[in-house]
Design a protein around this motif. Structure first.
Motif, PDB file in Angstrom:
ATOM      1  N   GLY A 182      25.964 -21.216  19.030  1.00 31.84           N
ATOM      2  CA  GLY A 182      24.678 -21.020  18.374  1.00 31.84           C
ATOM      3  C   GLY A 182      24.166 -22.207  17.597  1.00 31.84           C
ATOM      4  O   GLY A 182      23.033 -22.185  17.094  1.00 31.84           O
ATOM      5  N   GLU A 183      24.972 -23.274  17.489  1.00 38.04           N
ATOM      6  CA  GLU A 183      24.555 -24.464  16.740  1.00 38.04           C
ATOM      7  C   GLU A 183      24.003 -25.520  17.691  1.00 38.04           C
ATOM      8  O   GLU A 183      24.395 -25.605  18.858  1.00 38.04           O
ATOM      9  N   ALA A 184      23.093 -26.341  17.173  1.00 38.34           N
ATOM     10  CA  ALA A 184      22.477 -27.392  17.996  1.00 38.34           C
ATOM     11  C   ALA A 184      23.511 -28.396  18.483  1.00 38.34           C
ATOM     12  O   ALA A 184      23.352 -28.993  19.553  1.00 38.34           O
ATOM     13  N   MET A 185      24.567 -28.578  17.699  1.00 37.34           N
ATOM     14  CA  MET A 185      25.582 -29.563  18.053  1.00 37.34           C
ATOM     15  C   MET A 185      26.596 -29.044  19.070  1.00 37.34           C
ATOM     16  O   MET A 185      27.447 -29.787  19.543  1.00 37.34           O
ATOM     17  N   ASP A 186      26.503 -27.787  19.455  1.00 35.09           N
ATOM     18  CA  ASP A 186      27.458 -27.194  20.385  1.00 35.09           C
ATOM     19  C   ASP A 186      27.315 -27.821  21.768  1.00 35.09           C
ATOM     20  O   ASP A 186      26.202 -27.961  22.296  1.00 35.09           O
ATOM     21  N   GLU A 187      28.446 -28.210  22.370  1.00 35.97           N
ATOM     22  CA  GLU A 187      28.447 -28.832  23.693  1.00 35.97           C
ATOM     23  C   GLU A 187      29.235 -28.005  24.700  1.00 35.97           C
ATOM     24  O   GLU A 187      29.720 -28.531  25.706  1.00 35.97           O
ATOM     25  N   LEU A 207      38.394 -32.618  25.442  1.00 36.35           N
ATOM     26  CA  LEU A 207      37.184 -32.504  26.256  1.00 36.35           C
ATOM     27  C   LEU A 207      36.026 -32.127  25.341  1.00 36.35           C
ATOM     28  O   LEU A 207      35.861 -30.980  24.951  1.00 36.35           O
ATOM     29  N   SER A 208      35.226 -33.130  24.999  1.00 37.05           N
ATOM     30  CA  SER A 208      34.097 -32.889  24.102  1.00 37.05           C
ATOM     31  C   SER A 208      32.846 -32.473  24.847  1.00 37.05           C
ATOM     32  O   SER A 208      31.951 -31.848  24.289  1.00 37.05           O
ATOM     33  N   GLY A 209      32.773 -32.862  26.121  1.00 32.68           N
ATOM     34  CA  GLY A 209      31.554 -32.645  26.889  1.00 32.68           C
ATOM     35  C   GLY A 209      30.784 -33.937  27.073  1.00 32.68           C
ATOM     36  O   GLY A 209      29.814 -33.992  27.827  1.00 32.68           O
ATOM     37  N   LYS A 257      34.701 -27.500  37.038  1.00 33.87           N
ATOM     38  CA  LYS A 257      34.714 -28.410  38.186  1.00 33.87           C
ATOM     39  C   LYS A 257      36.141 -28.821  38.539  1.00 33.87           C
ATOM     40  O   LYS A 257      36.508 -28.892  39.721  1.00 33.87           O
ATOM     41  N   VAL A 258      36.962 -29.071  37.522  1.00 39.52           N
ATOM     42  CA  VAL A 258      38.326 -29.562  37.774  1.00 39.52           C
ATOM     43  C   VAL A 258      39.357 -28.433  37.718  1.00 39.52           C
ATOM     44  O   VAL A 258      40.554 -28.679  37.877  1.00 39.52           O
ATOM     45  N   ASN A 259      38.886 -27.210  37.469  1.00 43.20           N
ATOM     46  CA  ASN A 259      39.785 -26.054  37.407  1.00 43.20           C
ATOM     47  C   ASN A 259      40.885 -26.260  36.356  1.00 43.20           C
ATOM     48  O   ASN A 259      42.074 -26.124  36.639  1.00 43.20           O
ATOM     49  N   SER A 260      40.471 -26.575  35.149  1.00 47.94           N
ATOM     50  CA  SER A 260      41.440 -26.750  34.062  1.00 47.94           C
ATOM     51  C   SER A 260      41.429 -25.532  33.155  1.00 47.94           C
ATOM     52  O   SER A 260      40.440 -24.791  33.095  1.00 47.94           O
ATOM     53  N   VAL A 261      42.535 -25.347  32.438  1.00 45.42           N
ATOM     54  CA  VAL A 261      42.611 -24.290  31.435  1.00 45.42           C
ATOM     55  C   VAL A 261      42.057 -24.867  30.139  1.00 45.42           C
ATOM     56  O   VAL A 261      42.582 -25.854  29.618  1.00 45.42           O
ATOM     57  N   ASN A 262      40.993 -24.264  29.622  1.00 44.98           N
ATOM     58  CA  ASN A 262      40.330 -24.809  28.438  1.00 44.98           C
ATOM     59  C   ASN A 262      40.629 -23.967  27.210  1.00 44.98           C
ATOM     60  O   ASN A 262      40.537 -22.742  27.236  1.00 44.98           O
ATOM     61  N   TYR A 263      40.997 -24.660  26.135  1.00 51.86           N
ATOM     62  CA  TYR A 263      41.241 -24.016  24.845  1.00 51.86           C
ATOM     63  C   TYR A 263      40.201 -24.529  23.850  1.00 51.86           C
ATOM     64  O   TYR A 263      39.918 -25.734  23.809  1.00 51.86           O
ATOM     65  N   GLY A 264      39.657 -23.629  23.061  1.00 57.33           N
ATOM     66  CA  GLY A 264      38.620 -24.025  22.116  1.00 57.33           C
ATOM     67  C   GLY A 264      38.949 -23.634  20.694  1.00 57.33           C
ATOM     68  O   GLY A 264      39.718 -22.705  20.442  1.00 57.33           O
ATOM     69  N   VAL A 265      38.361 -24.363  19.762  1.00 52.45           N
ATOM     70  CA  VAL A 265      38.522 -24.049  18.345  1.00 52.45           C
ATOM     71  C   VAL A 265      37.185 -24.256  17.652  1.00 52.45           C
ATOM     72  O   VAL A 265      36.445 -25.196  17.963  1.00 52.45           O
ATOM     73  N   THR A 266      36.863 -23.350  16.731  1.00 48.42           N
ATOM     74  CA  THR A 266      35.639 -23.442  15.943  1.00 48.42           C
ATOM     75  C   THR A 266      36.023 -23.436  14.464  1.00 48.42           C
ATOM     76  O   THR A 266      36.242 -22.368  13.874  1.00 48.42           O
ATOM     77  N   LEU A 300      28.299 -25.966  26.906  1.00 46.18           N
ATOM     78  CA  LEU A 300      27.700 -25.963  28.231  1.00 46.18           C
ATOM     79  C   LEU A 300      28.233 -27.123  29.067  1.00 46.18           C
ATOM     80  O   LEU A 300      28.594 -26.952  30.244  1.00 46.18           O
ATOM     81  N   TYR A 301      28.309 -28.312  28.439  1.00 45.74           N
ATOM     82  CA  TYR A 301      28.799 -29.499  29.148  1.00 45.74           C
ATOM     83  C   TYR A 301      30.304 -29.412  29.377  1.00 45.74           C
ATOM     84  O   TYR A 301      30.822 -29.832  30.420  1.00 45.74           O
ATOM     85  N   GLN A 302      31.019 -28.869  28.392  1.00 46.51           N
ATOM     86  CA  GLN A 302      32.459 -28.694  28.542  1.00 46.51           C
ATOM     87  C   GLN A 302      32.771 -27.782  29.716  1.00 46.51           C
ATOM     88  O   GLN A 302      33.640 -28.079  30.548  1.00 46.51           O
ATOM     89  N   ARG A 303      32.031 -26.661  29.787  1.00 47.63           N
ATOM     90  CA  ARG A 303      32.269 -25.701  30.865  1.00 47.63           C
ATOM     91  C   ARG A 303      32.020 -26.332  32.231  1.00 47.63           C
ATOM     92  O   ARG A 303      32.769 -26.081  33.198  1.00 47.63           O
TER      93      ARG A 303
END
Length: 464
Positions: free
Chosen positions: A287-292, A256-258, A302-311, A294-297
């Motif tokens: 904090g980066e301009a390329m961060d998405e 899920l990129s957004g 909306k679909v009530n999924s469990v989201n995992y992230g990596v930076t 907001l769209y991912q969230r």
């Protein structure tokens, strides 16, 4: 994913070495088949039918044909029913057995019946041949080496290198990469004499006379759909594709990129099954301009999924470089590959074996700056300057980028001048001898003259 390997003589030790080299492709099991003419191997990742009745390499009931296969044939239930009606018996619920019996019924034309992704080899003892095939868009990899006597194939190059084959660089492909920024654009690889079977192609290797024959079974330019621009039809096809891909005996997740691609997949997964747990995996750059994020969230809430992230951090890239290079095997053109690598690693750590992904939508729907250049050019040819100005202005107002106009300029630049500009830009980093040595090589995209041709070319070589 699974791993397929084989060669045209008997050597159990070497076969096991090849299996070990790509064990990561199929950690759930290994199988081998040997006779006096061939050695075939398979590394298994359990996705469908975990009962163990579909172990590979798989033979038919008469032991006349043997299959080693990597992929998913999404319409296998329908083909299975058709074959049962014709009298075929099945001992498993797997798509592998469907491929086996489909070959018995239809021969090499069996691939015309498949909707999916695959790379496989069928050993036909009666015809004394190996039949290899790769799916229409090259989702599944298949490499081979042939020196006139020895024929070796594998899902990955590293397994072929377990053999005593020359390890020599392919200078022409290196030039294409450094000069034109091209990868995976031809059957040649960065390893001289190790080739890839191209998408939409079949291969027959005659074990008697050691002759190799390659043929194309599908051409996207000859399979256009009149209603392709109908949004309703596109939505129906998209939903059907997601629904087919969800058939699995293990938990599935999604990247899920957004963006529109992966967001559409995740929302469609929820629409198809309102109750199933959906795990999503995202890259995040706080904090980066390329961060998405907001769209991912917006999507995973909306679909009530469990989201995992990596930076990913720069220090982690350095630590991961060796494993990344070994995984990719050949040079790549951007850091997005590392992002995908980290996402897949994260999914594996959470126990997910199968991920949906949004790769290819930019190509299918002509959604990147590269295509805008051809779109602008077509408007210019029609002297629709007003529309061109509106499109370019709207693009700039949203992105603050003039890249599509750069692509338009390149499209209008004569080939000789473009070559001069390339030389001026890249010659300082390449030796004069190297440039002269590859003076006859050209960018495969230089002959593209329309948006439709650009889309066809991009789908074929880069979408998947």
């Amino acid at each position: 994913m699974c791993g397929v390997i084989g060669f045209n003589w008997k050597d159990e030790l070497l076969l096991n070495q090849m299996c070990k080299a790509i064990k990561h492709r199929g950690p759930d099991g290994k199988g081998i088949y040997l006779d006096d003419k061939v050695s075939l191997g398979h590394n298994r990742l359990d996705i469908l039918d975990k009962s163990g009745t579909d172990k590979q390499p798989m033979s038919d009931e008469n032991n006349a044909i043997v299959l080693t296969y990597n992929g998913r044939v999404y319409n296998f239930p329908q083909i299975r029913e058709e074959l049962i009606a014709k009298g075929y018996k099945f001992k498993s619920r797997s798509d592998a057995e469907v491929i086996l019996h489909a070959y018995e019924e239809y021969g090499t034309d069996c691939v015309q019946h498949f909707n999916g992704m695959w790379a496989f080899c069928i050993y036909d003892k009666t015809k004394n041949m190996l039949f290899l095939s790769r799916d229409r868009f090259g989702i599944k990899p298949l490499y081979y080496y042939f020196d006139g006597e020895r024929f070796i194939f594998s899902s990955e190059i590293k397994a072929i290198l377990e053999h005593d084959v020359p390890r020599k660089e392919n200078r022409g492909v290196i030039f294409d990469y450094l000069y034109f920024n091209l990868t995976d654009h031809s059957e040649e690889t960065f390893f001289k004499d190790i080739k890839r079977l191209m998408p939409s192609h079949n291969m027959i290797f005659d074990l008697s006379d050691r002759k190799l024959k390659i043929s194309r079974y599908y051409d996207i330019t000859k399979n256009t759909v009149e209603s392709a621009n109908d949004p309703g039809k596109i939505k129906d096809l998209f939903t059907d594709a997601v629904n087919r891909a969800l058939v699995s005996d293990v938990a599935m997740g999604s990247c899920l990129s957004g963006g529109i691609d992966s967001s559409s997949i995740v929302v469609t997964m929820r629409n198809i099954d309102p109750d199933v747990q959906i795990k999503t995996f995202s890259m995040k750059f706080p904090g980066e301009a390329m961060d998405e994020s907001l769209y991912q969230r917006a999507v995973y809430e909306k679909v009530n999924s469990v989201n995992y992230g990596v930076t990913p951090q720069p220090s982690e890239l350095i630590e991961d470089l060796h494993e990344l290079f070994m995984t990719q095997e050949e040079p790549f053109s951007g850091t997005s590959v590392y992002g995908q690598y980290r996402i897949m690693k994260l999914a594996n750590e959470t126990g997910i074996k199968v991920l949906m992904d949004g790769q290819g939508a930019d190509q299918v729907l002509s959604g990147s700056s590269y295509f805008n250049g051809y779109y602008y050019y077509e408007m210019l040819k029609q002297f629709d300057v007003a529309q061109l100005f509106r499109e370019a202005s709207q693009y700039y107002s949203k992105s603050k980028s003039l890249i599509p106009l750069v692509y338009l300029g390149l499209r209008m630049t004569p080939g000789e001048l473009k070559r001069y500009l390339y030389n001026h830009q890249k010659a300082p980093y390449l030796s004069r001898r190297f440039l002269e040595e590859n003076a006859d090589r050209e960018d495969m995209r230089r002959h593209i003259s329309s948006l439709q041709e650009a889309a066809y070319s991009s789908i074929l070589f880069y979408a998947l």
